[in-house]
Write a protein that holds these residues in place. Structure first.
Motif, PDB file in Angstrom:
ATOM      1  N   VAL A   1      29.671  12.585  12.440  1.00  0.00           N
ATOM      2  CA  VAL A   1      29.807  12.180  11.046  1.00  0.00           C
ATOM      3  C   VAL A   1      31.292  12.032  10.748  1.00  0.00           C
ATOM      4  O   VAL A   1      32.129  12.724  11.339  1.00  0.00           O
ATOM      5  CB  VAL A   1      29.179  13.201  10.058  1.00  0.00           C
ATOM      6  CG1 VAL A   1      27.675  13.191  10.173  1.00  0.00           C
ATOM      7  CG2 VAL A   1      29.740  14.595  10.267  1.00  0.00           C
ATOM      8  N   ILE A   2      31.624  11.110   9.832  1.00  0.00           N
ATOM      9  CA  ILE A   2      32.997  10.891   9.427  1.00  0.00           C
ATOM     10  C   ILE A   2      33.183  11.519   8.052  1.00  0.00           C
ATOM     11  O   ILE A   2      32.490  11.158   7.092  1.00  0.00           O
ATOM     12  CB  ILE A   2      33.348   9.395   9.367  1.00  0.00           C
ATOM     13  CG1 ILE A   2      33.030   8.736  10.710  1.00  0.00           C
ATOM     14  CG2 ILE A   2      34.809   9.201   9.000  1.00  0.00           C
ATOM     15  CD1 ILE A   2      33.784   9.323  11.896  1.00  0.00           C
ATOM     16  N   VAL A   3      34.104  12.455   7.943  1.00  0.00           N
ATOM     17  CA  VAL A   3      34.373  13.146   6.682  1.00  0.00           C
ATOM     18  C   VAL A   3      35.596  12.490   6.052  1.00  0.00           C
ATOM     19  O   VAL A   3      36.722  12.668   6.525  1.00  0.00           O
ATOM     20  CB  VAL A   3      34.630  14.649   6.905  1.00  0.00           C
ATOM     21  CG1 VAL A   3      34.881  15.358   5.577  1.00  0.00           C
ATOM     22  CG2 VAL A   3      33.457  15.284   7.634  1.00  0.00           C
ATOM     23  N   SER A   4      35.381  11.711   4.993  1.00  0.00           N
ATOM     24  CA  SER A   4      36.494  10.981   4.379  1.00  0.00           C
ATOM     25  C   SER A   4      36.544  11.142   2.861  1.00  0.00           C
ATOM     26  O   SER A   4      37.440  10.606   2.223  1.00  0.00           O
ATOM     27  CB  SER A   4      36.384   9.480   4.701  1.00  0.00           C
ATOM     28  OG  SER A   4      35.146   8.954   4.240  1.00  0.00           O
ATOM     29  N   ARG A   5      35.593  11.890   2.291  1.00  0.00           N
ATOM     30  CA  ARG A   5      35.566  12.100   0.855  1.00  0.00           C
ATOM     31  C   ARG A   5      35.081  13.512   0.560  1.00  0.00           C
ATOM     32  O   ARG A   5      34.552  14.197   1.434  1.00  0.00           O
ATOM     33  CB  ARG A   5      34.619  11.102   0.150  1.00  0.00           C
ATOM     34  CG  ARG A   5      34.987   9.647   0.307  1.00  0.00           C
ATOM     35  CD  ARG A   5      33.881   8.761  -0.250  1.00  0.00           C
ATOM     36  NE  ARG A   5      32.567   9.149   0.236  1.00  0.00           N
ATOM     37  CZ  ARG A   5      32.091   8.846   1.444  1.00  0.00           C
ATOM     38  NH1 ARG A   5      32.827   8.141   2.293  1.00  0.00           N
ATOM     39  NH2 ARG A   5      30.892   9.245   1.819  1.00  0.00           N
ATOM     40  N   VAL A   6      35.249  13.916  -0.691  1.00  0.00           N
ATOM     41  CA  VAL A   6      34.729  15.210  -1.143  1.00  0.00           C
ATOM     42  C   VAL A   6      34.324  15.051  -2.601  1.00  0.00           C
ATOM     43  O   VAL A   6      34.923  14.260  -3.340  1.00  0.00           O
ATOM     44  CB  VAL A   6      35.788  16.328  -0.977  1.00  0.00           C
ATOM     45  CG1 VAL A   6      36.998  16.066  -1.870  1.00  0.00           C
ATOM     46  CG2 VAL A   6      35.209  17.694  -1.272  1.00  0.00           C
ATOM     47  N   VAL A   7      33.284  15.757  -3.017  1.00  0.00           N
ATOM     48  CA  VAL A   7      32.885  15.754  -4.418  1.00  0.00           C
ATOM     49  C   VAL A   7      33.189  17.127  -4.993  1.00  0.00           C
ATOM     50  O   VAL A   7      33.012  18.153  -4.329  1.00  0.00           O
ATOM     51  CB  VAL A   7      31.385  15.400  -4.587  1.00  0.00           C
ATOM     52  CG1 VAL A   7      30.486  16.473  -3.967  1.00  0.00           C
ATOM     53  CG2 VAL A   7      31.042  15.192  -6.055  1.00  0.00           C
TER      54      VAL A   7
ATOM     55  N   VAL B   1      34.040  12.285  -7.379  1.00  0.00           N
ATOM     56  CA  VAL B   1      34.256  12.020  -5.955  1.00  0.00           C
ATOM     57  C   VAL B   1      35.728  11.684  -5.728  1.00  0.00           C
ATOM     58  O   VAL B   1      36.271  10.795  -6.384  1.00  0.00           O
ATOM     59  CB  VAL B   1      33.362  10.863  -5.461  1.00  0.00           C
ATOM     60  CG1 VAL B   1      33.660  10.549  -3.997  1.00  0.00           C
ATOM     61  CG2 VAL B   1      31.890  11.228  -5.640  1.00  0.00           C
ATOM     62  N   LYS B   2      36.362  12.400  -4.820  1.00  0.00           N
ATOM     63  CA  LYS B   2      37.742  12.110  -4.424  1.00  0.00           C
ATOM     64  C   LYS B   2      37.713  11.370  -3.094  1.00  0.00           C
ATOM     65  O   LYS B   2      36.947  11.736  -2.192  1.00  0.00           O
ATOM     66  CB  LYS B   2      38.558  13.390  -4.301  1.00  0.00           C
ATOM     67  CG  LYS B   2      38.665  14.184  -5.600  1.00  0.00           C
ATOM     68  CD  LYS B   2      39.759  15.225  -5.532  1.00  0.00           C
ATOM     69  CE  LYS B   2      39.520  16.259  -4.450  1.00  0.00           C
ATOM     70  NZ  LYS B   2      40.541  17.325  -4.463  1.00  0.00           N
ATOM     71  N   ASP B   3      38.553  10.387  -2.951  1.00  0.00           N
ATOM     72  CA  ASP B   3      38.547   9.537  -1.764  1.00  0.00           C
ATOM     73  C   ASP B   3      39.326  10.140  -0.595  1.00  0.00           C
ATOM     74  O   ASP B   3      39.816   9.412   0.269  1.00  0.00           O
ATOM     75  CB  ASP B   3      39.117   8.152  -2.105  1.00  0.00           C
ATOM     76  CG  ASP B   3      38.184   7.373  -3.015  1.00  0.00           C
ATOM     77  OD1 ASP B   3      36.968   7.585  -2.929  1.00  0.00           O
ATOM     78  OD2 ASP B   3      38.684   6.574  -3.823  1.00  0.00           O
ATOM     79  N   TYR B   4      39.433  11.427  -0.572  1.00  0.00           N
ATOM     80  CA  TYR B   4      40.087  12.115   0.546  1.00  0.00           C
ATOM     81  C   TYR B   4      39.596  13.564   0.547  1.00  0.00           C
ATOM     82  O   TYR B   4      39.349  14.140  -0.513  1.00  0.00           O
ATOM     83  CB  TYR B   4      41.613  12.076   0.399  1.00  0.00           C
ATOM     84  CG  TYR B   4      42.110  12.558  -0.946  1.00  0.00           C
ATOM     85  CD1 TYR B   4      42.400  13.910  -1.161  1.00  0.00           C
ATOM     86  CD2 TYR B   4      42.262  11.680  -2.011  1.00  0.00           C
ATOM     87  CE1 TYR B   4      42.843  14.355  -2.388  1.00  0.00           C
ATOM     88  CE2 TYR B   4      42.702  12.119  -3.248  1.00  0.00           C
ATOM     89  CZ  TYR B   4      43.000  13.466  -3.429  1.00  0.00           C
ATOM     90  OH  TYR B   4      43.421  13.914  -4.658  1.00  0.00           O
ATOM     91  N   PRO B   5      39.439  14.162   1.718  1.00  0.00           N
ATOM     92  CA  PRO B   5      39.025  15.569   1.775  1.00  0.00           C
ATOM     93  C   PRO B   5      40.209  16.492   1.502  1.00  0.00           C
ATOM     94  O   PRO B   5      41.319  16.035   1.203  1.00  0.00           O
ATOM     95  CB  PRO B   5      38.512  15.721   3.213  1.00  0.00           C
ATOM     96  CG  PRO B   5      39.261  14.686   3.980  1.00  0.00           C
ATOM     97  CD  PRO B   5      39.515  13.542   3.040  1.00  0.00           C
ATOM     98  N   LYS B   6      40.011  17.787   1.647  1.00  0.00           N
ATOM     99  CA  LYS B   6      41.050  18.756   1.305  1.00  0.00           C
ATOM    100  C   LYS B   6      42.294  18.584   2.154  1.00  0.00           C
ATOM    101  O   LYS B   6      43.413  18.765   1.667  1.00  0.00           O
ATOM    102  CB  LYS B   6      40.495  20.183   1.470  1.00  0.00           C
ATOM    103  CG  LYS B   6      41.470  21.264   1.044  1.00  0.00           C
ATOM    104  CD  LYS B   6      40.856  22.646   1.155  1.00  0.00           C
ATOM    105  CE  LYS B   6      41.835  23.725   0.708  1.00  0.00           C
ATOM    106  NZ  LYS B   6      41.248  25.087   0.811  1.00  0.00           N
ATOM    107  N   ASP B   7      42.113  18.244   3.441  1.00  0.00           N
ATOM    108  CA  ASP B   7      43.261  18.084   4.333  1.00  0.00           C
ATOM    109  C   ASP B   7      43.905  16.712   4.216  1.00  0.00           C
ATOM    110  O   ASP B   7      44.785  16.371   5.004  1.00  0.00           O
ATOM    111  CB  ASP B   7      42.861  18.360   5.783  1.00  0.00           C
ATOM    112  CG  ASP B   7      41.594  17.625   6.189  1.00  0.00           C
ATOM    113  OD1 ASP B   7      40.749  17.388   5.327  1.00  0.00           O
ATOM    114  OD2 ASP B   7      41.461  17.288   7.373  1.00  0.00           O
TER     115      ASP B   7
END
Length: 445
Positions: free
Chosen positions: A219-225, A241-247
């Motif tokens: 899976v590709i992790v590229s966003r976070v809610v 929804v943010k268009d980037y994860p925490k890192d």
């Protein structure tokens, strides 16, 4: 260059006002003095501080702390929305009630130390005090950079020691008991995906069909809610929804063949933008209707005046007050019926029921309706958070021989030292060390 100007007061006495040019070239007063010598020294000191970039604006420094925070610092401080929400809470709860009326230049290190001691005496947790001090320090760092103050009152102030939490990692056997107690296939697959990938909750529930790469087994992790209060949401919603994860960077997380196949079957018929795991749409009134005869629910414990009431009734909810599931269901059903009849005018100010407008799964709903009942059925004897599945994922990988760098990349950690915290965290991790100690002491079993 600065200068001193003679002034004659109404009393006929001569006084001298010291003038200097600030960093913007504006003529400023450094004060009025009884002698030209003192005035000359004042503007020379001001000139020196200006040349070093350390001079503060005395006029702005006399503004109230609350005015500076509310009108300048907080609205213009660039931070994440969740951080802004947390800052707002500690400002209103612990900082502004104490420092709000102070002038900026009047807040001294002694005042901050007294405040920290006051929080301790009130029983505020050390972690909260440390966070409050970091917020106050951020305010004065900005004020110092903006030359509003020439002193940082938080510099050198020590926060209470925050003891590190003891991390208890569940074993695969304990996890299997929780997994078996989950209510349906979707929830079991969600939790299985969580333990297999170690994703943060916001990353997990924002996964969409297009993020699943079946052929690659990843899976590709590229966003976070994130979930925030409506007043902090740009459009007054609940999920953002943010268009980037925490890192701040997308990452690829590999899947086992077992989970890959389960997810591939799960997304059959879904559109690319559909969530992998969506909140179940439901009718709140019918969902929360008490099941069975109220006579079977029994009586509550006596309240403060010695009265007991039957579980599953509004009376028990209000008069004990009882918060068992039967009584909570009775109250929720009552509120749902009022909303359906248009009698509850407060509905517009509250978020809509789960699944009505946003398909994301709420963390609190999942914890209360899915996780905690399963945890109770599993009977482990200790509490396990949903986030602990992420800790278990990292610990299991390292215990199984995975190298630190690959686990760091998989978890999305910014530093390797964060990943190192999971070394030797399983209950049996010290078995080799204990065996070595027994061997050297010639113990026999």
């Amino acid at each position: 260059m600065g200068q001193s100007r003679k002034r004659v007061g109404r009393d006929g006495k001569a006084r001298y006002t010291a003038y200097y040019d600030d960093v913007a070239g504006r003529r400023r007063s450094a004060g009025t003095f009884a002698s030209r010598r003192d005035a000359d020294r004042a503007w020379q000191r001001a000139d020196a501080k200006t040349a070093e970039g350390r001079h503060s604006d005395a006029g702005r420094g006399r503004q109230a702390f609350a005015r500076y925070v509310e009108d300048e610092w907080f609205p213009n401080h660039s931070i994440e929305l969740t951080t802004r929400q947390n800052y707002r809470y500690v400002l209103d709860k612990h900082i502004l009630p104490v420092f709000g009326g102070y002038k900026m230049i009047a807040i001294l290190p002694a005042d901050v130390r007294t405040w920290v001691t006051h929080l301790k005496d009130q029983g505020v947790k050390p972690a909260t005090i440390k966070y409050c001090l970091s917020v106050l320090s951020a305010i004065f760092t900005t004020a110092l950079n903006d030359q509003i103050t020439s002193l940082h009152p938080c510099a050198g102030i020590k926060a209470p020691t925050v003891p590190p939490a003891t991390r208890r990692i569940i074993t695969p056997e304990q996890y299997a008991r929780i997994h078996a107690a989950l209510p349906d296939e979707q929830m079991r697959l969600l939790v299985e995906t969580d333990i297999e990938t170690g994703l943060r909750w916001g990353e997990l529930v924002e996964l969409r069909v297009r993020d699943l790469r079946v052929a690659e087994g990843a899976v590709i992790v590229s966003r976070v809610v994130i979930e925030i209060a409506a007043k902090f949401h740009p459009s007054g919603g609940r999920f953002l929804v943010k268009d980037y994860p925490k890192d701040k960077a997308p990452r690829r997380v590999g899947l086992s063949a077992h989970v890959r196949d389960l997810l591939a079957a799960h997304v059959t018929g879904k559109a690319p933008d559909d969530l992998l795991f969506a909140a179940p749409a439901r009718d709140r009134a019918s969902k929360l209707e008490p099941v069975g005869d109220q006579m079977e629910f029994g009586m509550t414990e006596p309240n403060a005046v010695g009265k007991s009431y039957r579980h599953g009734t509004l009376t028990a909810y209000n008069m004990v007050p009882c918060r068992c599931q039967h009584c909570r269901n009775a109250y929720a059903t009552y509120r749902a019926e009022r909303r359906a009849n248009g009698a509850d005018k407060s509905r517009a100010a509250n978020p809509p029921p789960l699944g009505e407008t946003d398909p994301h799964i709420s963390r609190s709903w999942f914890r209360q309706q899915i996780w905690e009942p399963a945890l109770a059925d599993a009977g482990l004897g200790f509490h396990v958070r949903v986030h602990d599945l992420r800790h278990a994922h990292a610990s299991w990988l390292l215990a199984g021989g995975a190298d630190l760098q690959s686990v760091k990349d998989r978890m999305g950690h910014a530093r390797l030292t964060t990943t190192e915290q999971y070394l030797h965290s399983l209950p049996h991790a010290d078995a080799a060390a204990i065996a070595a100690l027994d061997h050297i002491r010639k113990r026999t079993t």
